[in-house]
Design a protein around this motif. Structure first.
Motif, PDB file in Angstrom:
ATOM      1  N   GLY A 190      41.455 -69.013  67.711  1.00  0.00           N
ATOM      2  CA  GLY A 190      40.863 -68.581  66.860  1.00  0.00           C
ATOM      3  C   GLY A 190      39.876 -67.305  67.308  1.00  0.00           C
ATOM      4  O   GLY A 190      38.929 -67.660  68.680  1.00  0.00           O
ATOM      5  N   ALA A 191      38.869 -66.259  66.474  1.00  0.00           N
ATOM      6  CA  ALA A 191      38.263 -65.739  66.880  1.00  0.00           C
ATOM      7  C   ALA A 191      37.136 -65.812  67.260  1.00  0.00           C
ATOM      8  O   ALA A 191      36.330 -65.549  68.411  1.00  0.00           O
ATOM      9  N   LYS A 192      36.247 -66.879  66.216  1.00  0.00           N
ATOM     10  CA  LYS A 192      34.787 -67.225  66.866  1.00  0.00           C
ATOM     11  C   LYS A 192      34.916 -68.323  67.636  1.00  0.00           C
ATOM     12  O   LYS A 192      34.558 -69.070  68.291  1.00  0.00           O
ATOM     13  N   SER A 193      36.145 -69.495  67.378  1.00  0.00           N
ATOM     14  CA  SER A 193      36.121 -70.755  67.766  1.00  0.00           C
ATOM     15  C   SER A 193      37.029 -71.202  69.535  1.00  0.00           C
ATOM     16  O   SER A 193      36.556 -71.633  69.990  1.00  0.00           O
ATOM     17  N   GLY A 194      37.656 -69.998  69.410  1.00  0.00           N
ATOM     18  CA  GLY A 194      38.826 -70.106  70.603  1.00  0.00           C
ATOM     19  C   GLY A 194      39.357 -71.390  70.111  1.00  0.00           C
ATOM     20  O   GLY A 194      40.734 -71.403  71.260  1.00  0.00           O
ATOM     21  N   LEU A 195      39.868 -71.586  69.337  1.00  0.00           N
ATOM     22  CA  LEU A 195      41.037 -72.864  68.950  1.00  0.00           C
ATOM     23  C   LEU A 195      42.086 -71.640  68.559  1.00  0.00           C
ATOM     24  O   LEU A 195      41.907 -71.309  67.292  1.00  0.00           O
ATOM     25  N   GLU A 196      43.361 -72.896  68.820  1.00  0.00           N
ATOM     26  CA  GLU A 196      44.365 -73.177  68.873  1.00  0.00           C
ATOM     27  C   GLU A 196      44.326 -72.844  66.538  1.00  0.00           C
ATOM     28  O   GLU A 196      44.231 -74.341  66.293  1.00  0.00           O
ATOM     29  N   ARG A 197      45.368 -71.860  66.002  1.00  0.00           N
ATOM     30  CA  ARG A 197      45.258 -72.339  64.278  1.00  0.00           C
ATOM     31  C   ARG A 197      47.035 -71.324  64.387  1.00  0.00           C
ATOM     32  O   ARG A 197      47.427 -70.788  65.034  1.00  0.00           O
ATOM     33  N   VAL A 198      47.214 -72.293  63.828  1.00  0.00           N
ATOM     34  CA  VAL A 198      49.045 -72.318  63.185  1.00  0.00           C
ATOM     35  C   VAL A 198      48.932 -71.959  61.343  1.00  0.00           C
ATOM     36  O   VAL A 198      48.609 -72.561  60.908  1.00  0.00           O
ATOM     37  N   ASN A 199      49.803 -71.697  61.437  1.00  0.00           N
ATOM     38  CA  ASN A 199      50.089 -70.629  59.946  1.00  0.00           C
ATOM     39  C   ASN A 199      51.097 -70.365  59.649  1.00  0.00           C
ATOM     40  O   ASN A 199      51.813 -69.561  60.777  1.00  0.00           O
ATOM     41  N   PRO A 200      52.095 -71.126  58.311  1.00  0.00           N
ATOM     42  CA  PRO A 200      53.731 -70.337  57.843  1.00  0.00           C
ATOM     43  C   PRO A 200      53.137 -69.516  57.231  1.00  0.00           C
ATOM     44  O   PRO A 200      52.364 -68.984  56.721  1.00  0.00           O
ATOM     45  N   LEU A 201      54.071 -68.184  57.615  1.00  0.00           N
ATOM     46  CA  LEU A 201      54.290 -66.894  57.208  1.00  0.00           C
ATOM     47  C   LEU A 201      55.637 -66.186  57.166  1.00  0.00           C
ATOM     48  O   LEU A 201      56.361 -66.517  57.817  1.00  0.00           O
ATOM     49  N   HIS A 202      55.525 -65.792  55.854  1.00  0.00           N
ATOM     50  CA  HIS A 202      57.242 -65.214  55.416  1.00  0.00           C
ATOM     51  C   HIS A 202      57.172 -64.193  56.908  1.00  0.00           C
ATOM     52  O   HIS A 202      56.151 -63.614  56.727  1.00  0.00           O
ATOM     53  N   TYR A 203      58.180 -63.689  57.078  1.00  0.00           N
ATOM     54  CA  TYR A 203      58.540 -62.866  57.816  1.00  0.00           C
ATOM     55  C   TYR A 203      60.219 -61.419  57.506  1.00  0.00           C
ATOM     56  O   TYR A 203      60.989 -62.132  57.271  1.00  0.00           O
ATOM     57  N   THR A 247      51.599 -67.645  69.505  1.00  0.00           N
ATOM     58  CA  THR A 247      52.818 -67.897  69.547  1.00  0.00           C
ATOM     59  C   THR A 247      53.366 -68.462  68.204  1.00  0.00           C
ATOM     60  O   THR A 247      52.643 -67.742  67.145  1.00  0.00           O
ATOM     61  N   VAL A 248      54.829 -67.812  68.614  1.00  0.00           N
ATOM     62  CA  VAL A 248      55.843 -67.639  67.072  1.00  0.00           C
ATOM     63  C   VAL A 248      56.789 -68.531  67.461  1.00  0.00           C
ATOM     64  O   VAL A 248      57.643 -69.215  68.274  1.00  0.00           O
ATOM     65  N   GLU A 249      56.747 -69.220  66.625  1.00  0.00           N
ATOM     66  CA  GLU A 249      58.069 -70.367  66.327  1.00  0.00           C
ATOM     67  C   GLU A 249      58.691 -69.666  64.941  1.00  0.00           C
ATOM     68  O   GLU A 249      58.454 -69.569  64.425  1.00  0.00           O
ATOM     69  N   LEU A 250      60.582 -69.384  65.434  1.00  0.00           N
ATOM     70  CA  LEU A 250      60.867 -68.422  64.610  1.00  0.00           C
ATOM     71  C   LEU A 250      62.459 -70.198  64.961  1.00  0.00           C
ATOM     72  O   LEU A 250      62.763 -69.919  65.889  1.00  0.00           O
ATOM     73  N   GLY A 251      62.765 -70.586  63.457  1.00  0.00           N
ATOM     74  CA  GLY A 251      64.285 -71.587  63.302  1.00  0.00           C
ATOM     75  C   GLY A 251      63.903 -72.619  64.853  1.00  0.00           C
ATOM     76  O   GLY A 251      62.683 -73.366  64.679  1.00  0.00           O
TER      77      GLY A 251
END
Length: 137
Positions: free
Chosen positions: A37-50, A83-87
């Protein structure tokens, strides 16, 4: 458009399906992107198309053509180590925002692979960022 809480709930469900099914979610390719997080410093996970360009992974900060950038994009601009999760694979990557002619070329690559993204630029006045993810180390 759905409110932020609805999007968070939908994203949570996609993340659960992704992890339960070895990265398979529907018919289009997905990855999970963990940003700081830019402000919080917390990790955020988002599902995205690639999509891909050789060994590079491409994502687009489209927010479905919204007038504002998605929060995850602001996070990775502030903290480009992600961090990226792929498969079923998880790895560190460095995010770079494509610019100029490269951005135009990569936008076209992504829109060919995922045609629905092509229309998002027409819905907004902002230039939709194309982000290149490259494995770290």
């Amino acid at each position: 458009m759905a409110d932020k809480q609805d999007w968070n709930e939908e994203n949570r469900k996609v993340i659960e399906r992704f992890r339960a099914n070895g990265g398979k979610v529907g018919k289009t390719p997905h990855l999970l992107l963990t940003t700081t997080g830019a402000k919080s410093g917390l990790e955020r996970v988002n599902p995205l198309h690639y999509s891909t360009d050789g060994e590079r992974i491409l994502i687009m900060a489209s927010k479905s053509g919204s007038a504002s950038h998605p929060d995850w994009y602001l996070n990775l601009v502030a903290h480009p180590e992600v961090t990226v999760e792929l498969g079923s694979e998880r790895f560190r990557a460095r995010a770079t925002v494509a610019e100029g002619e490269e951005r135009e070329r990569l936008f076209a690559v992504h829109a060919r692979a995922l045609p629905h993204f092509g229309g998002f630029q027409k819905k907004t006045k902002r230039q939709i960022p194309v982000i290149i993810l490259e494995r770290a180390g």
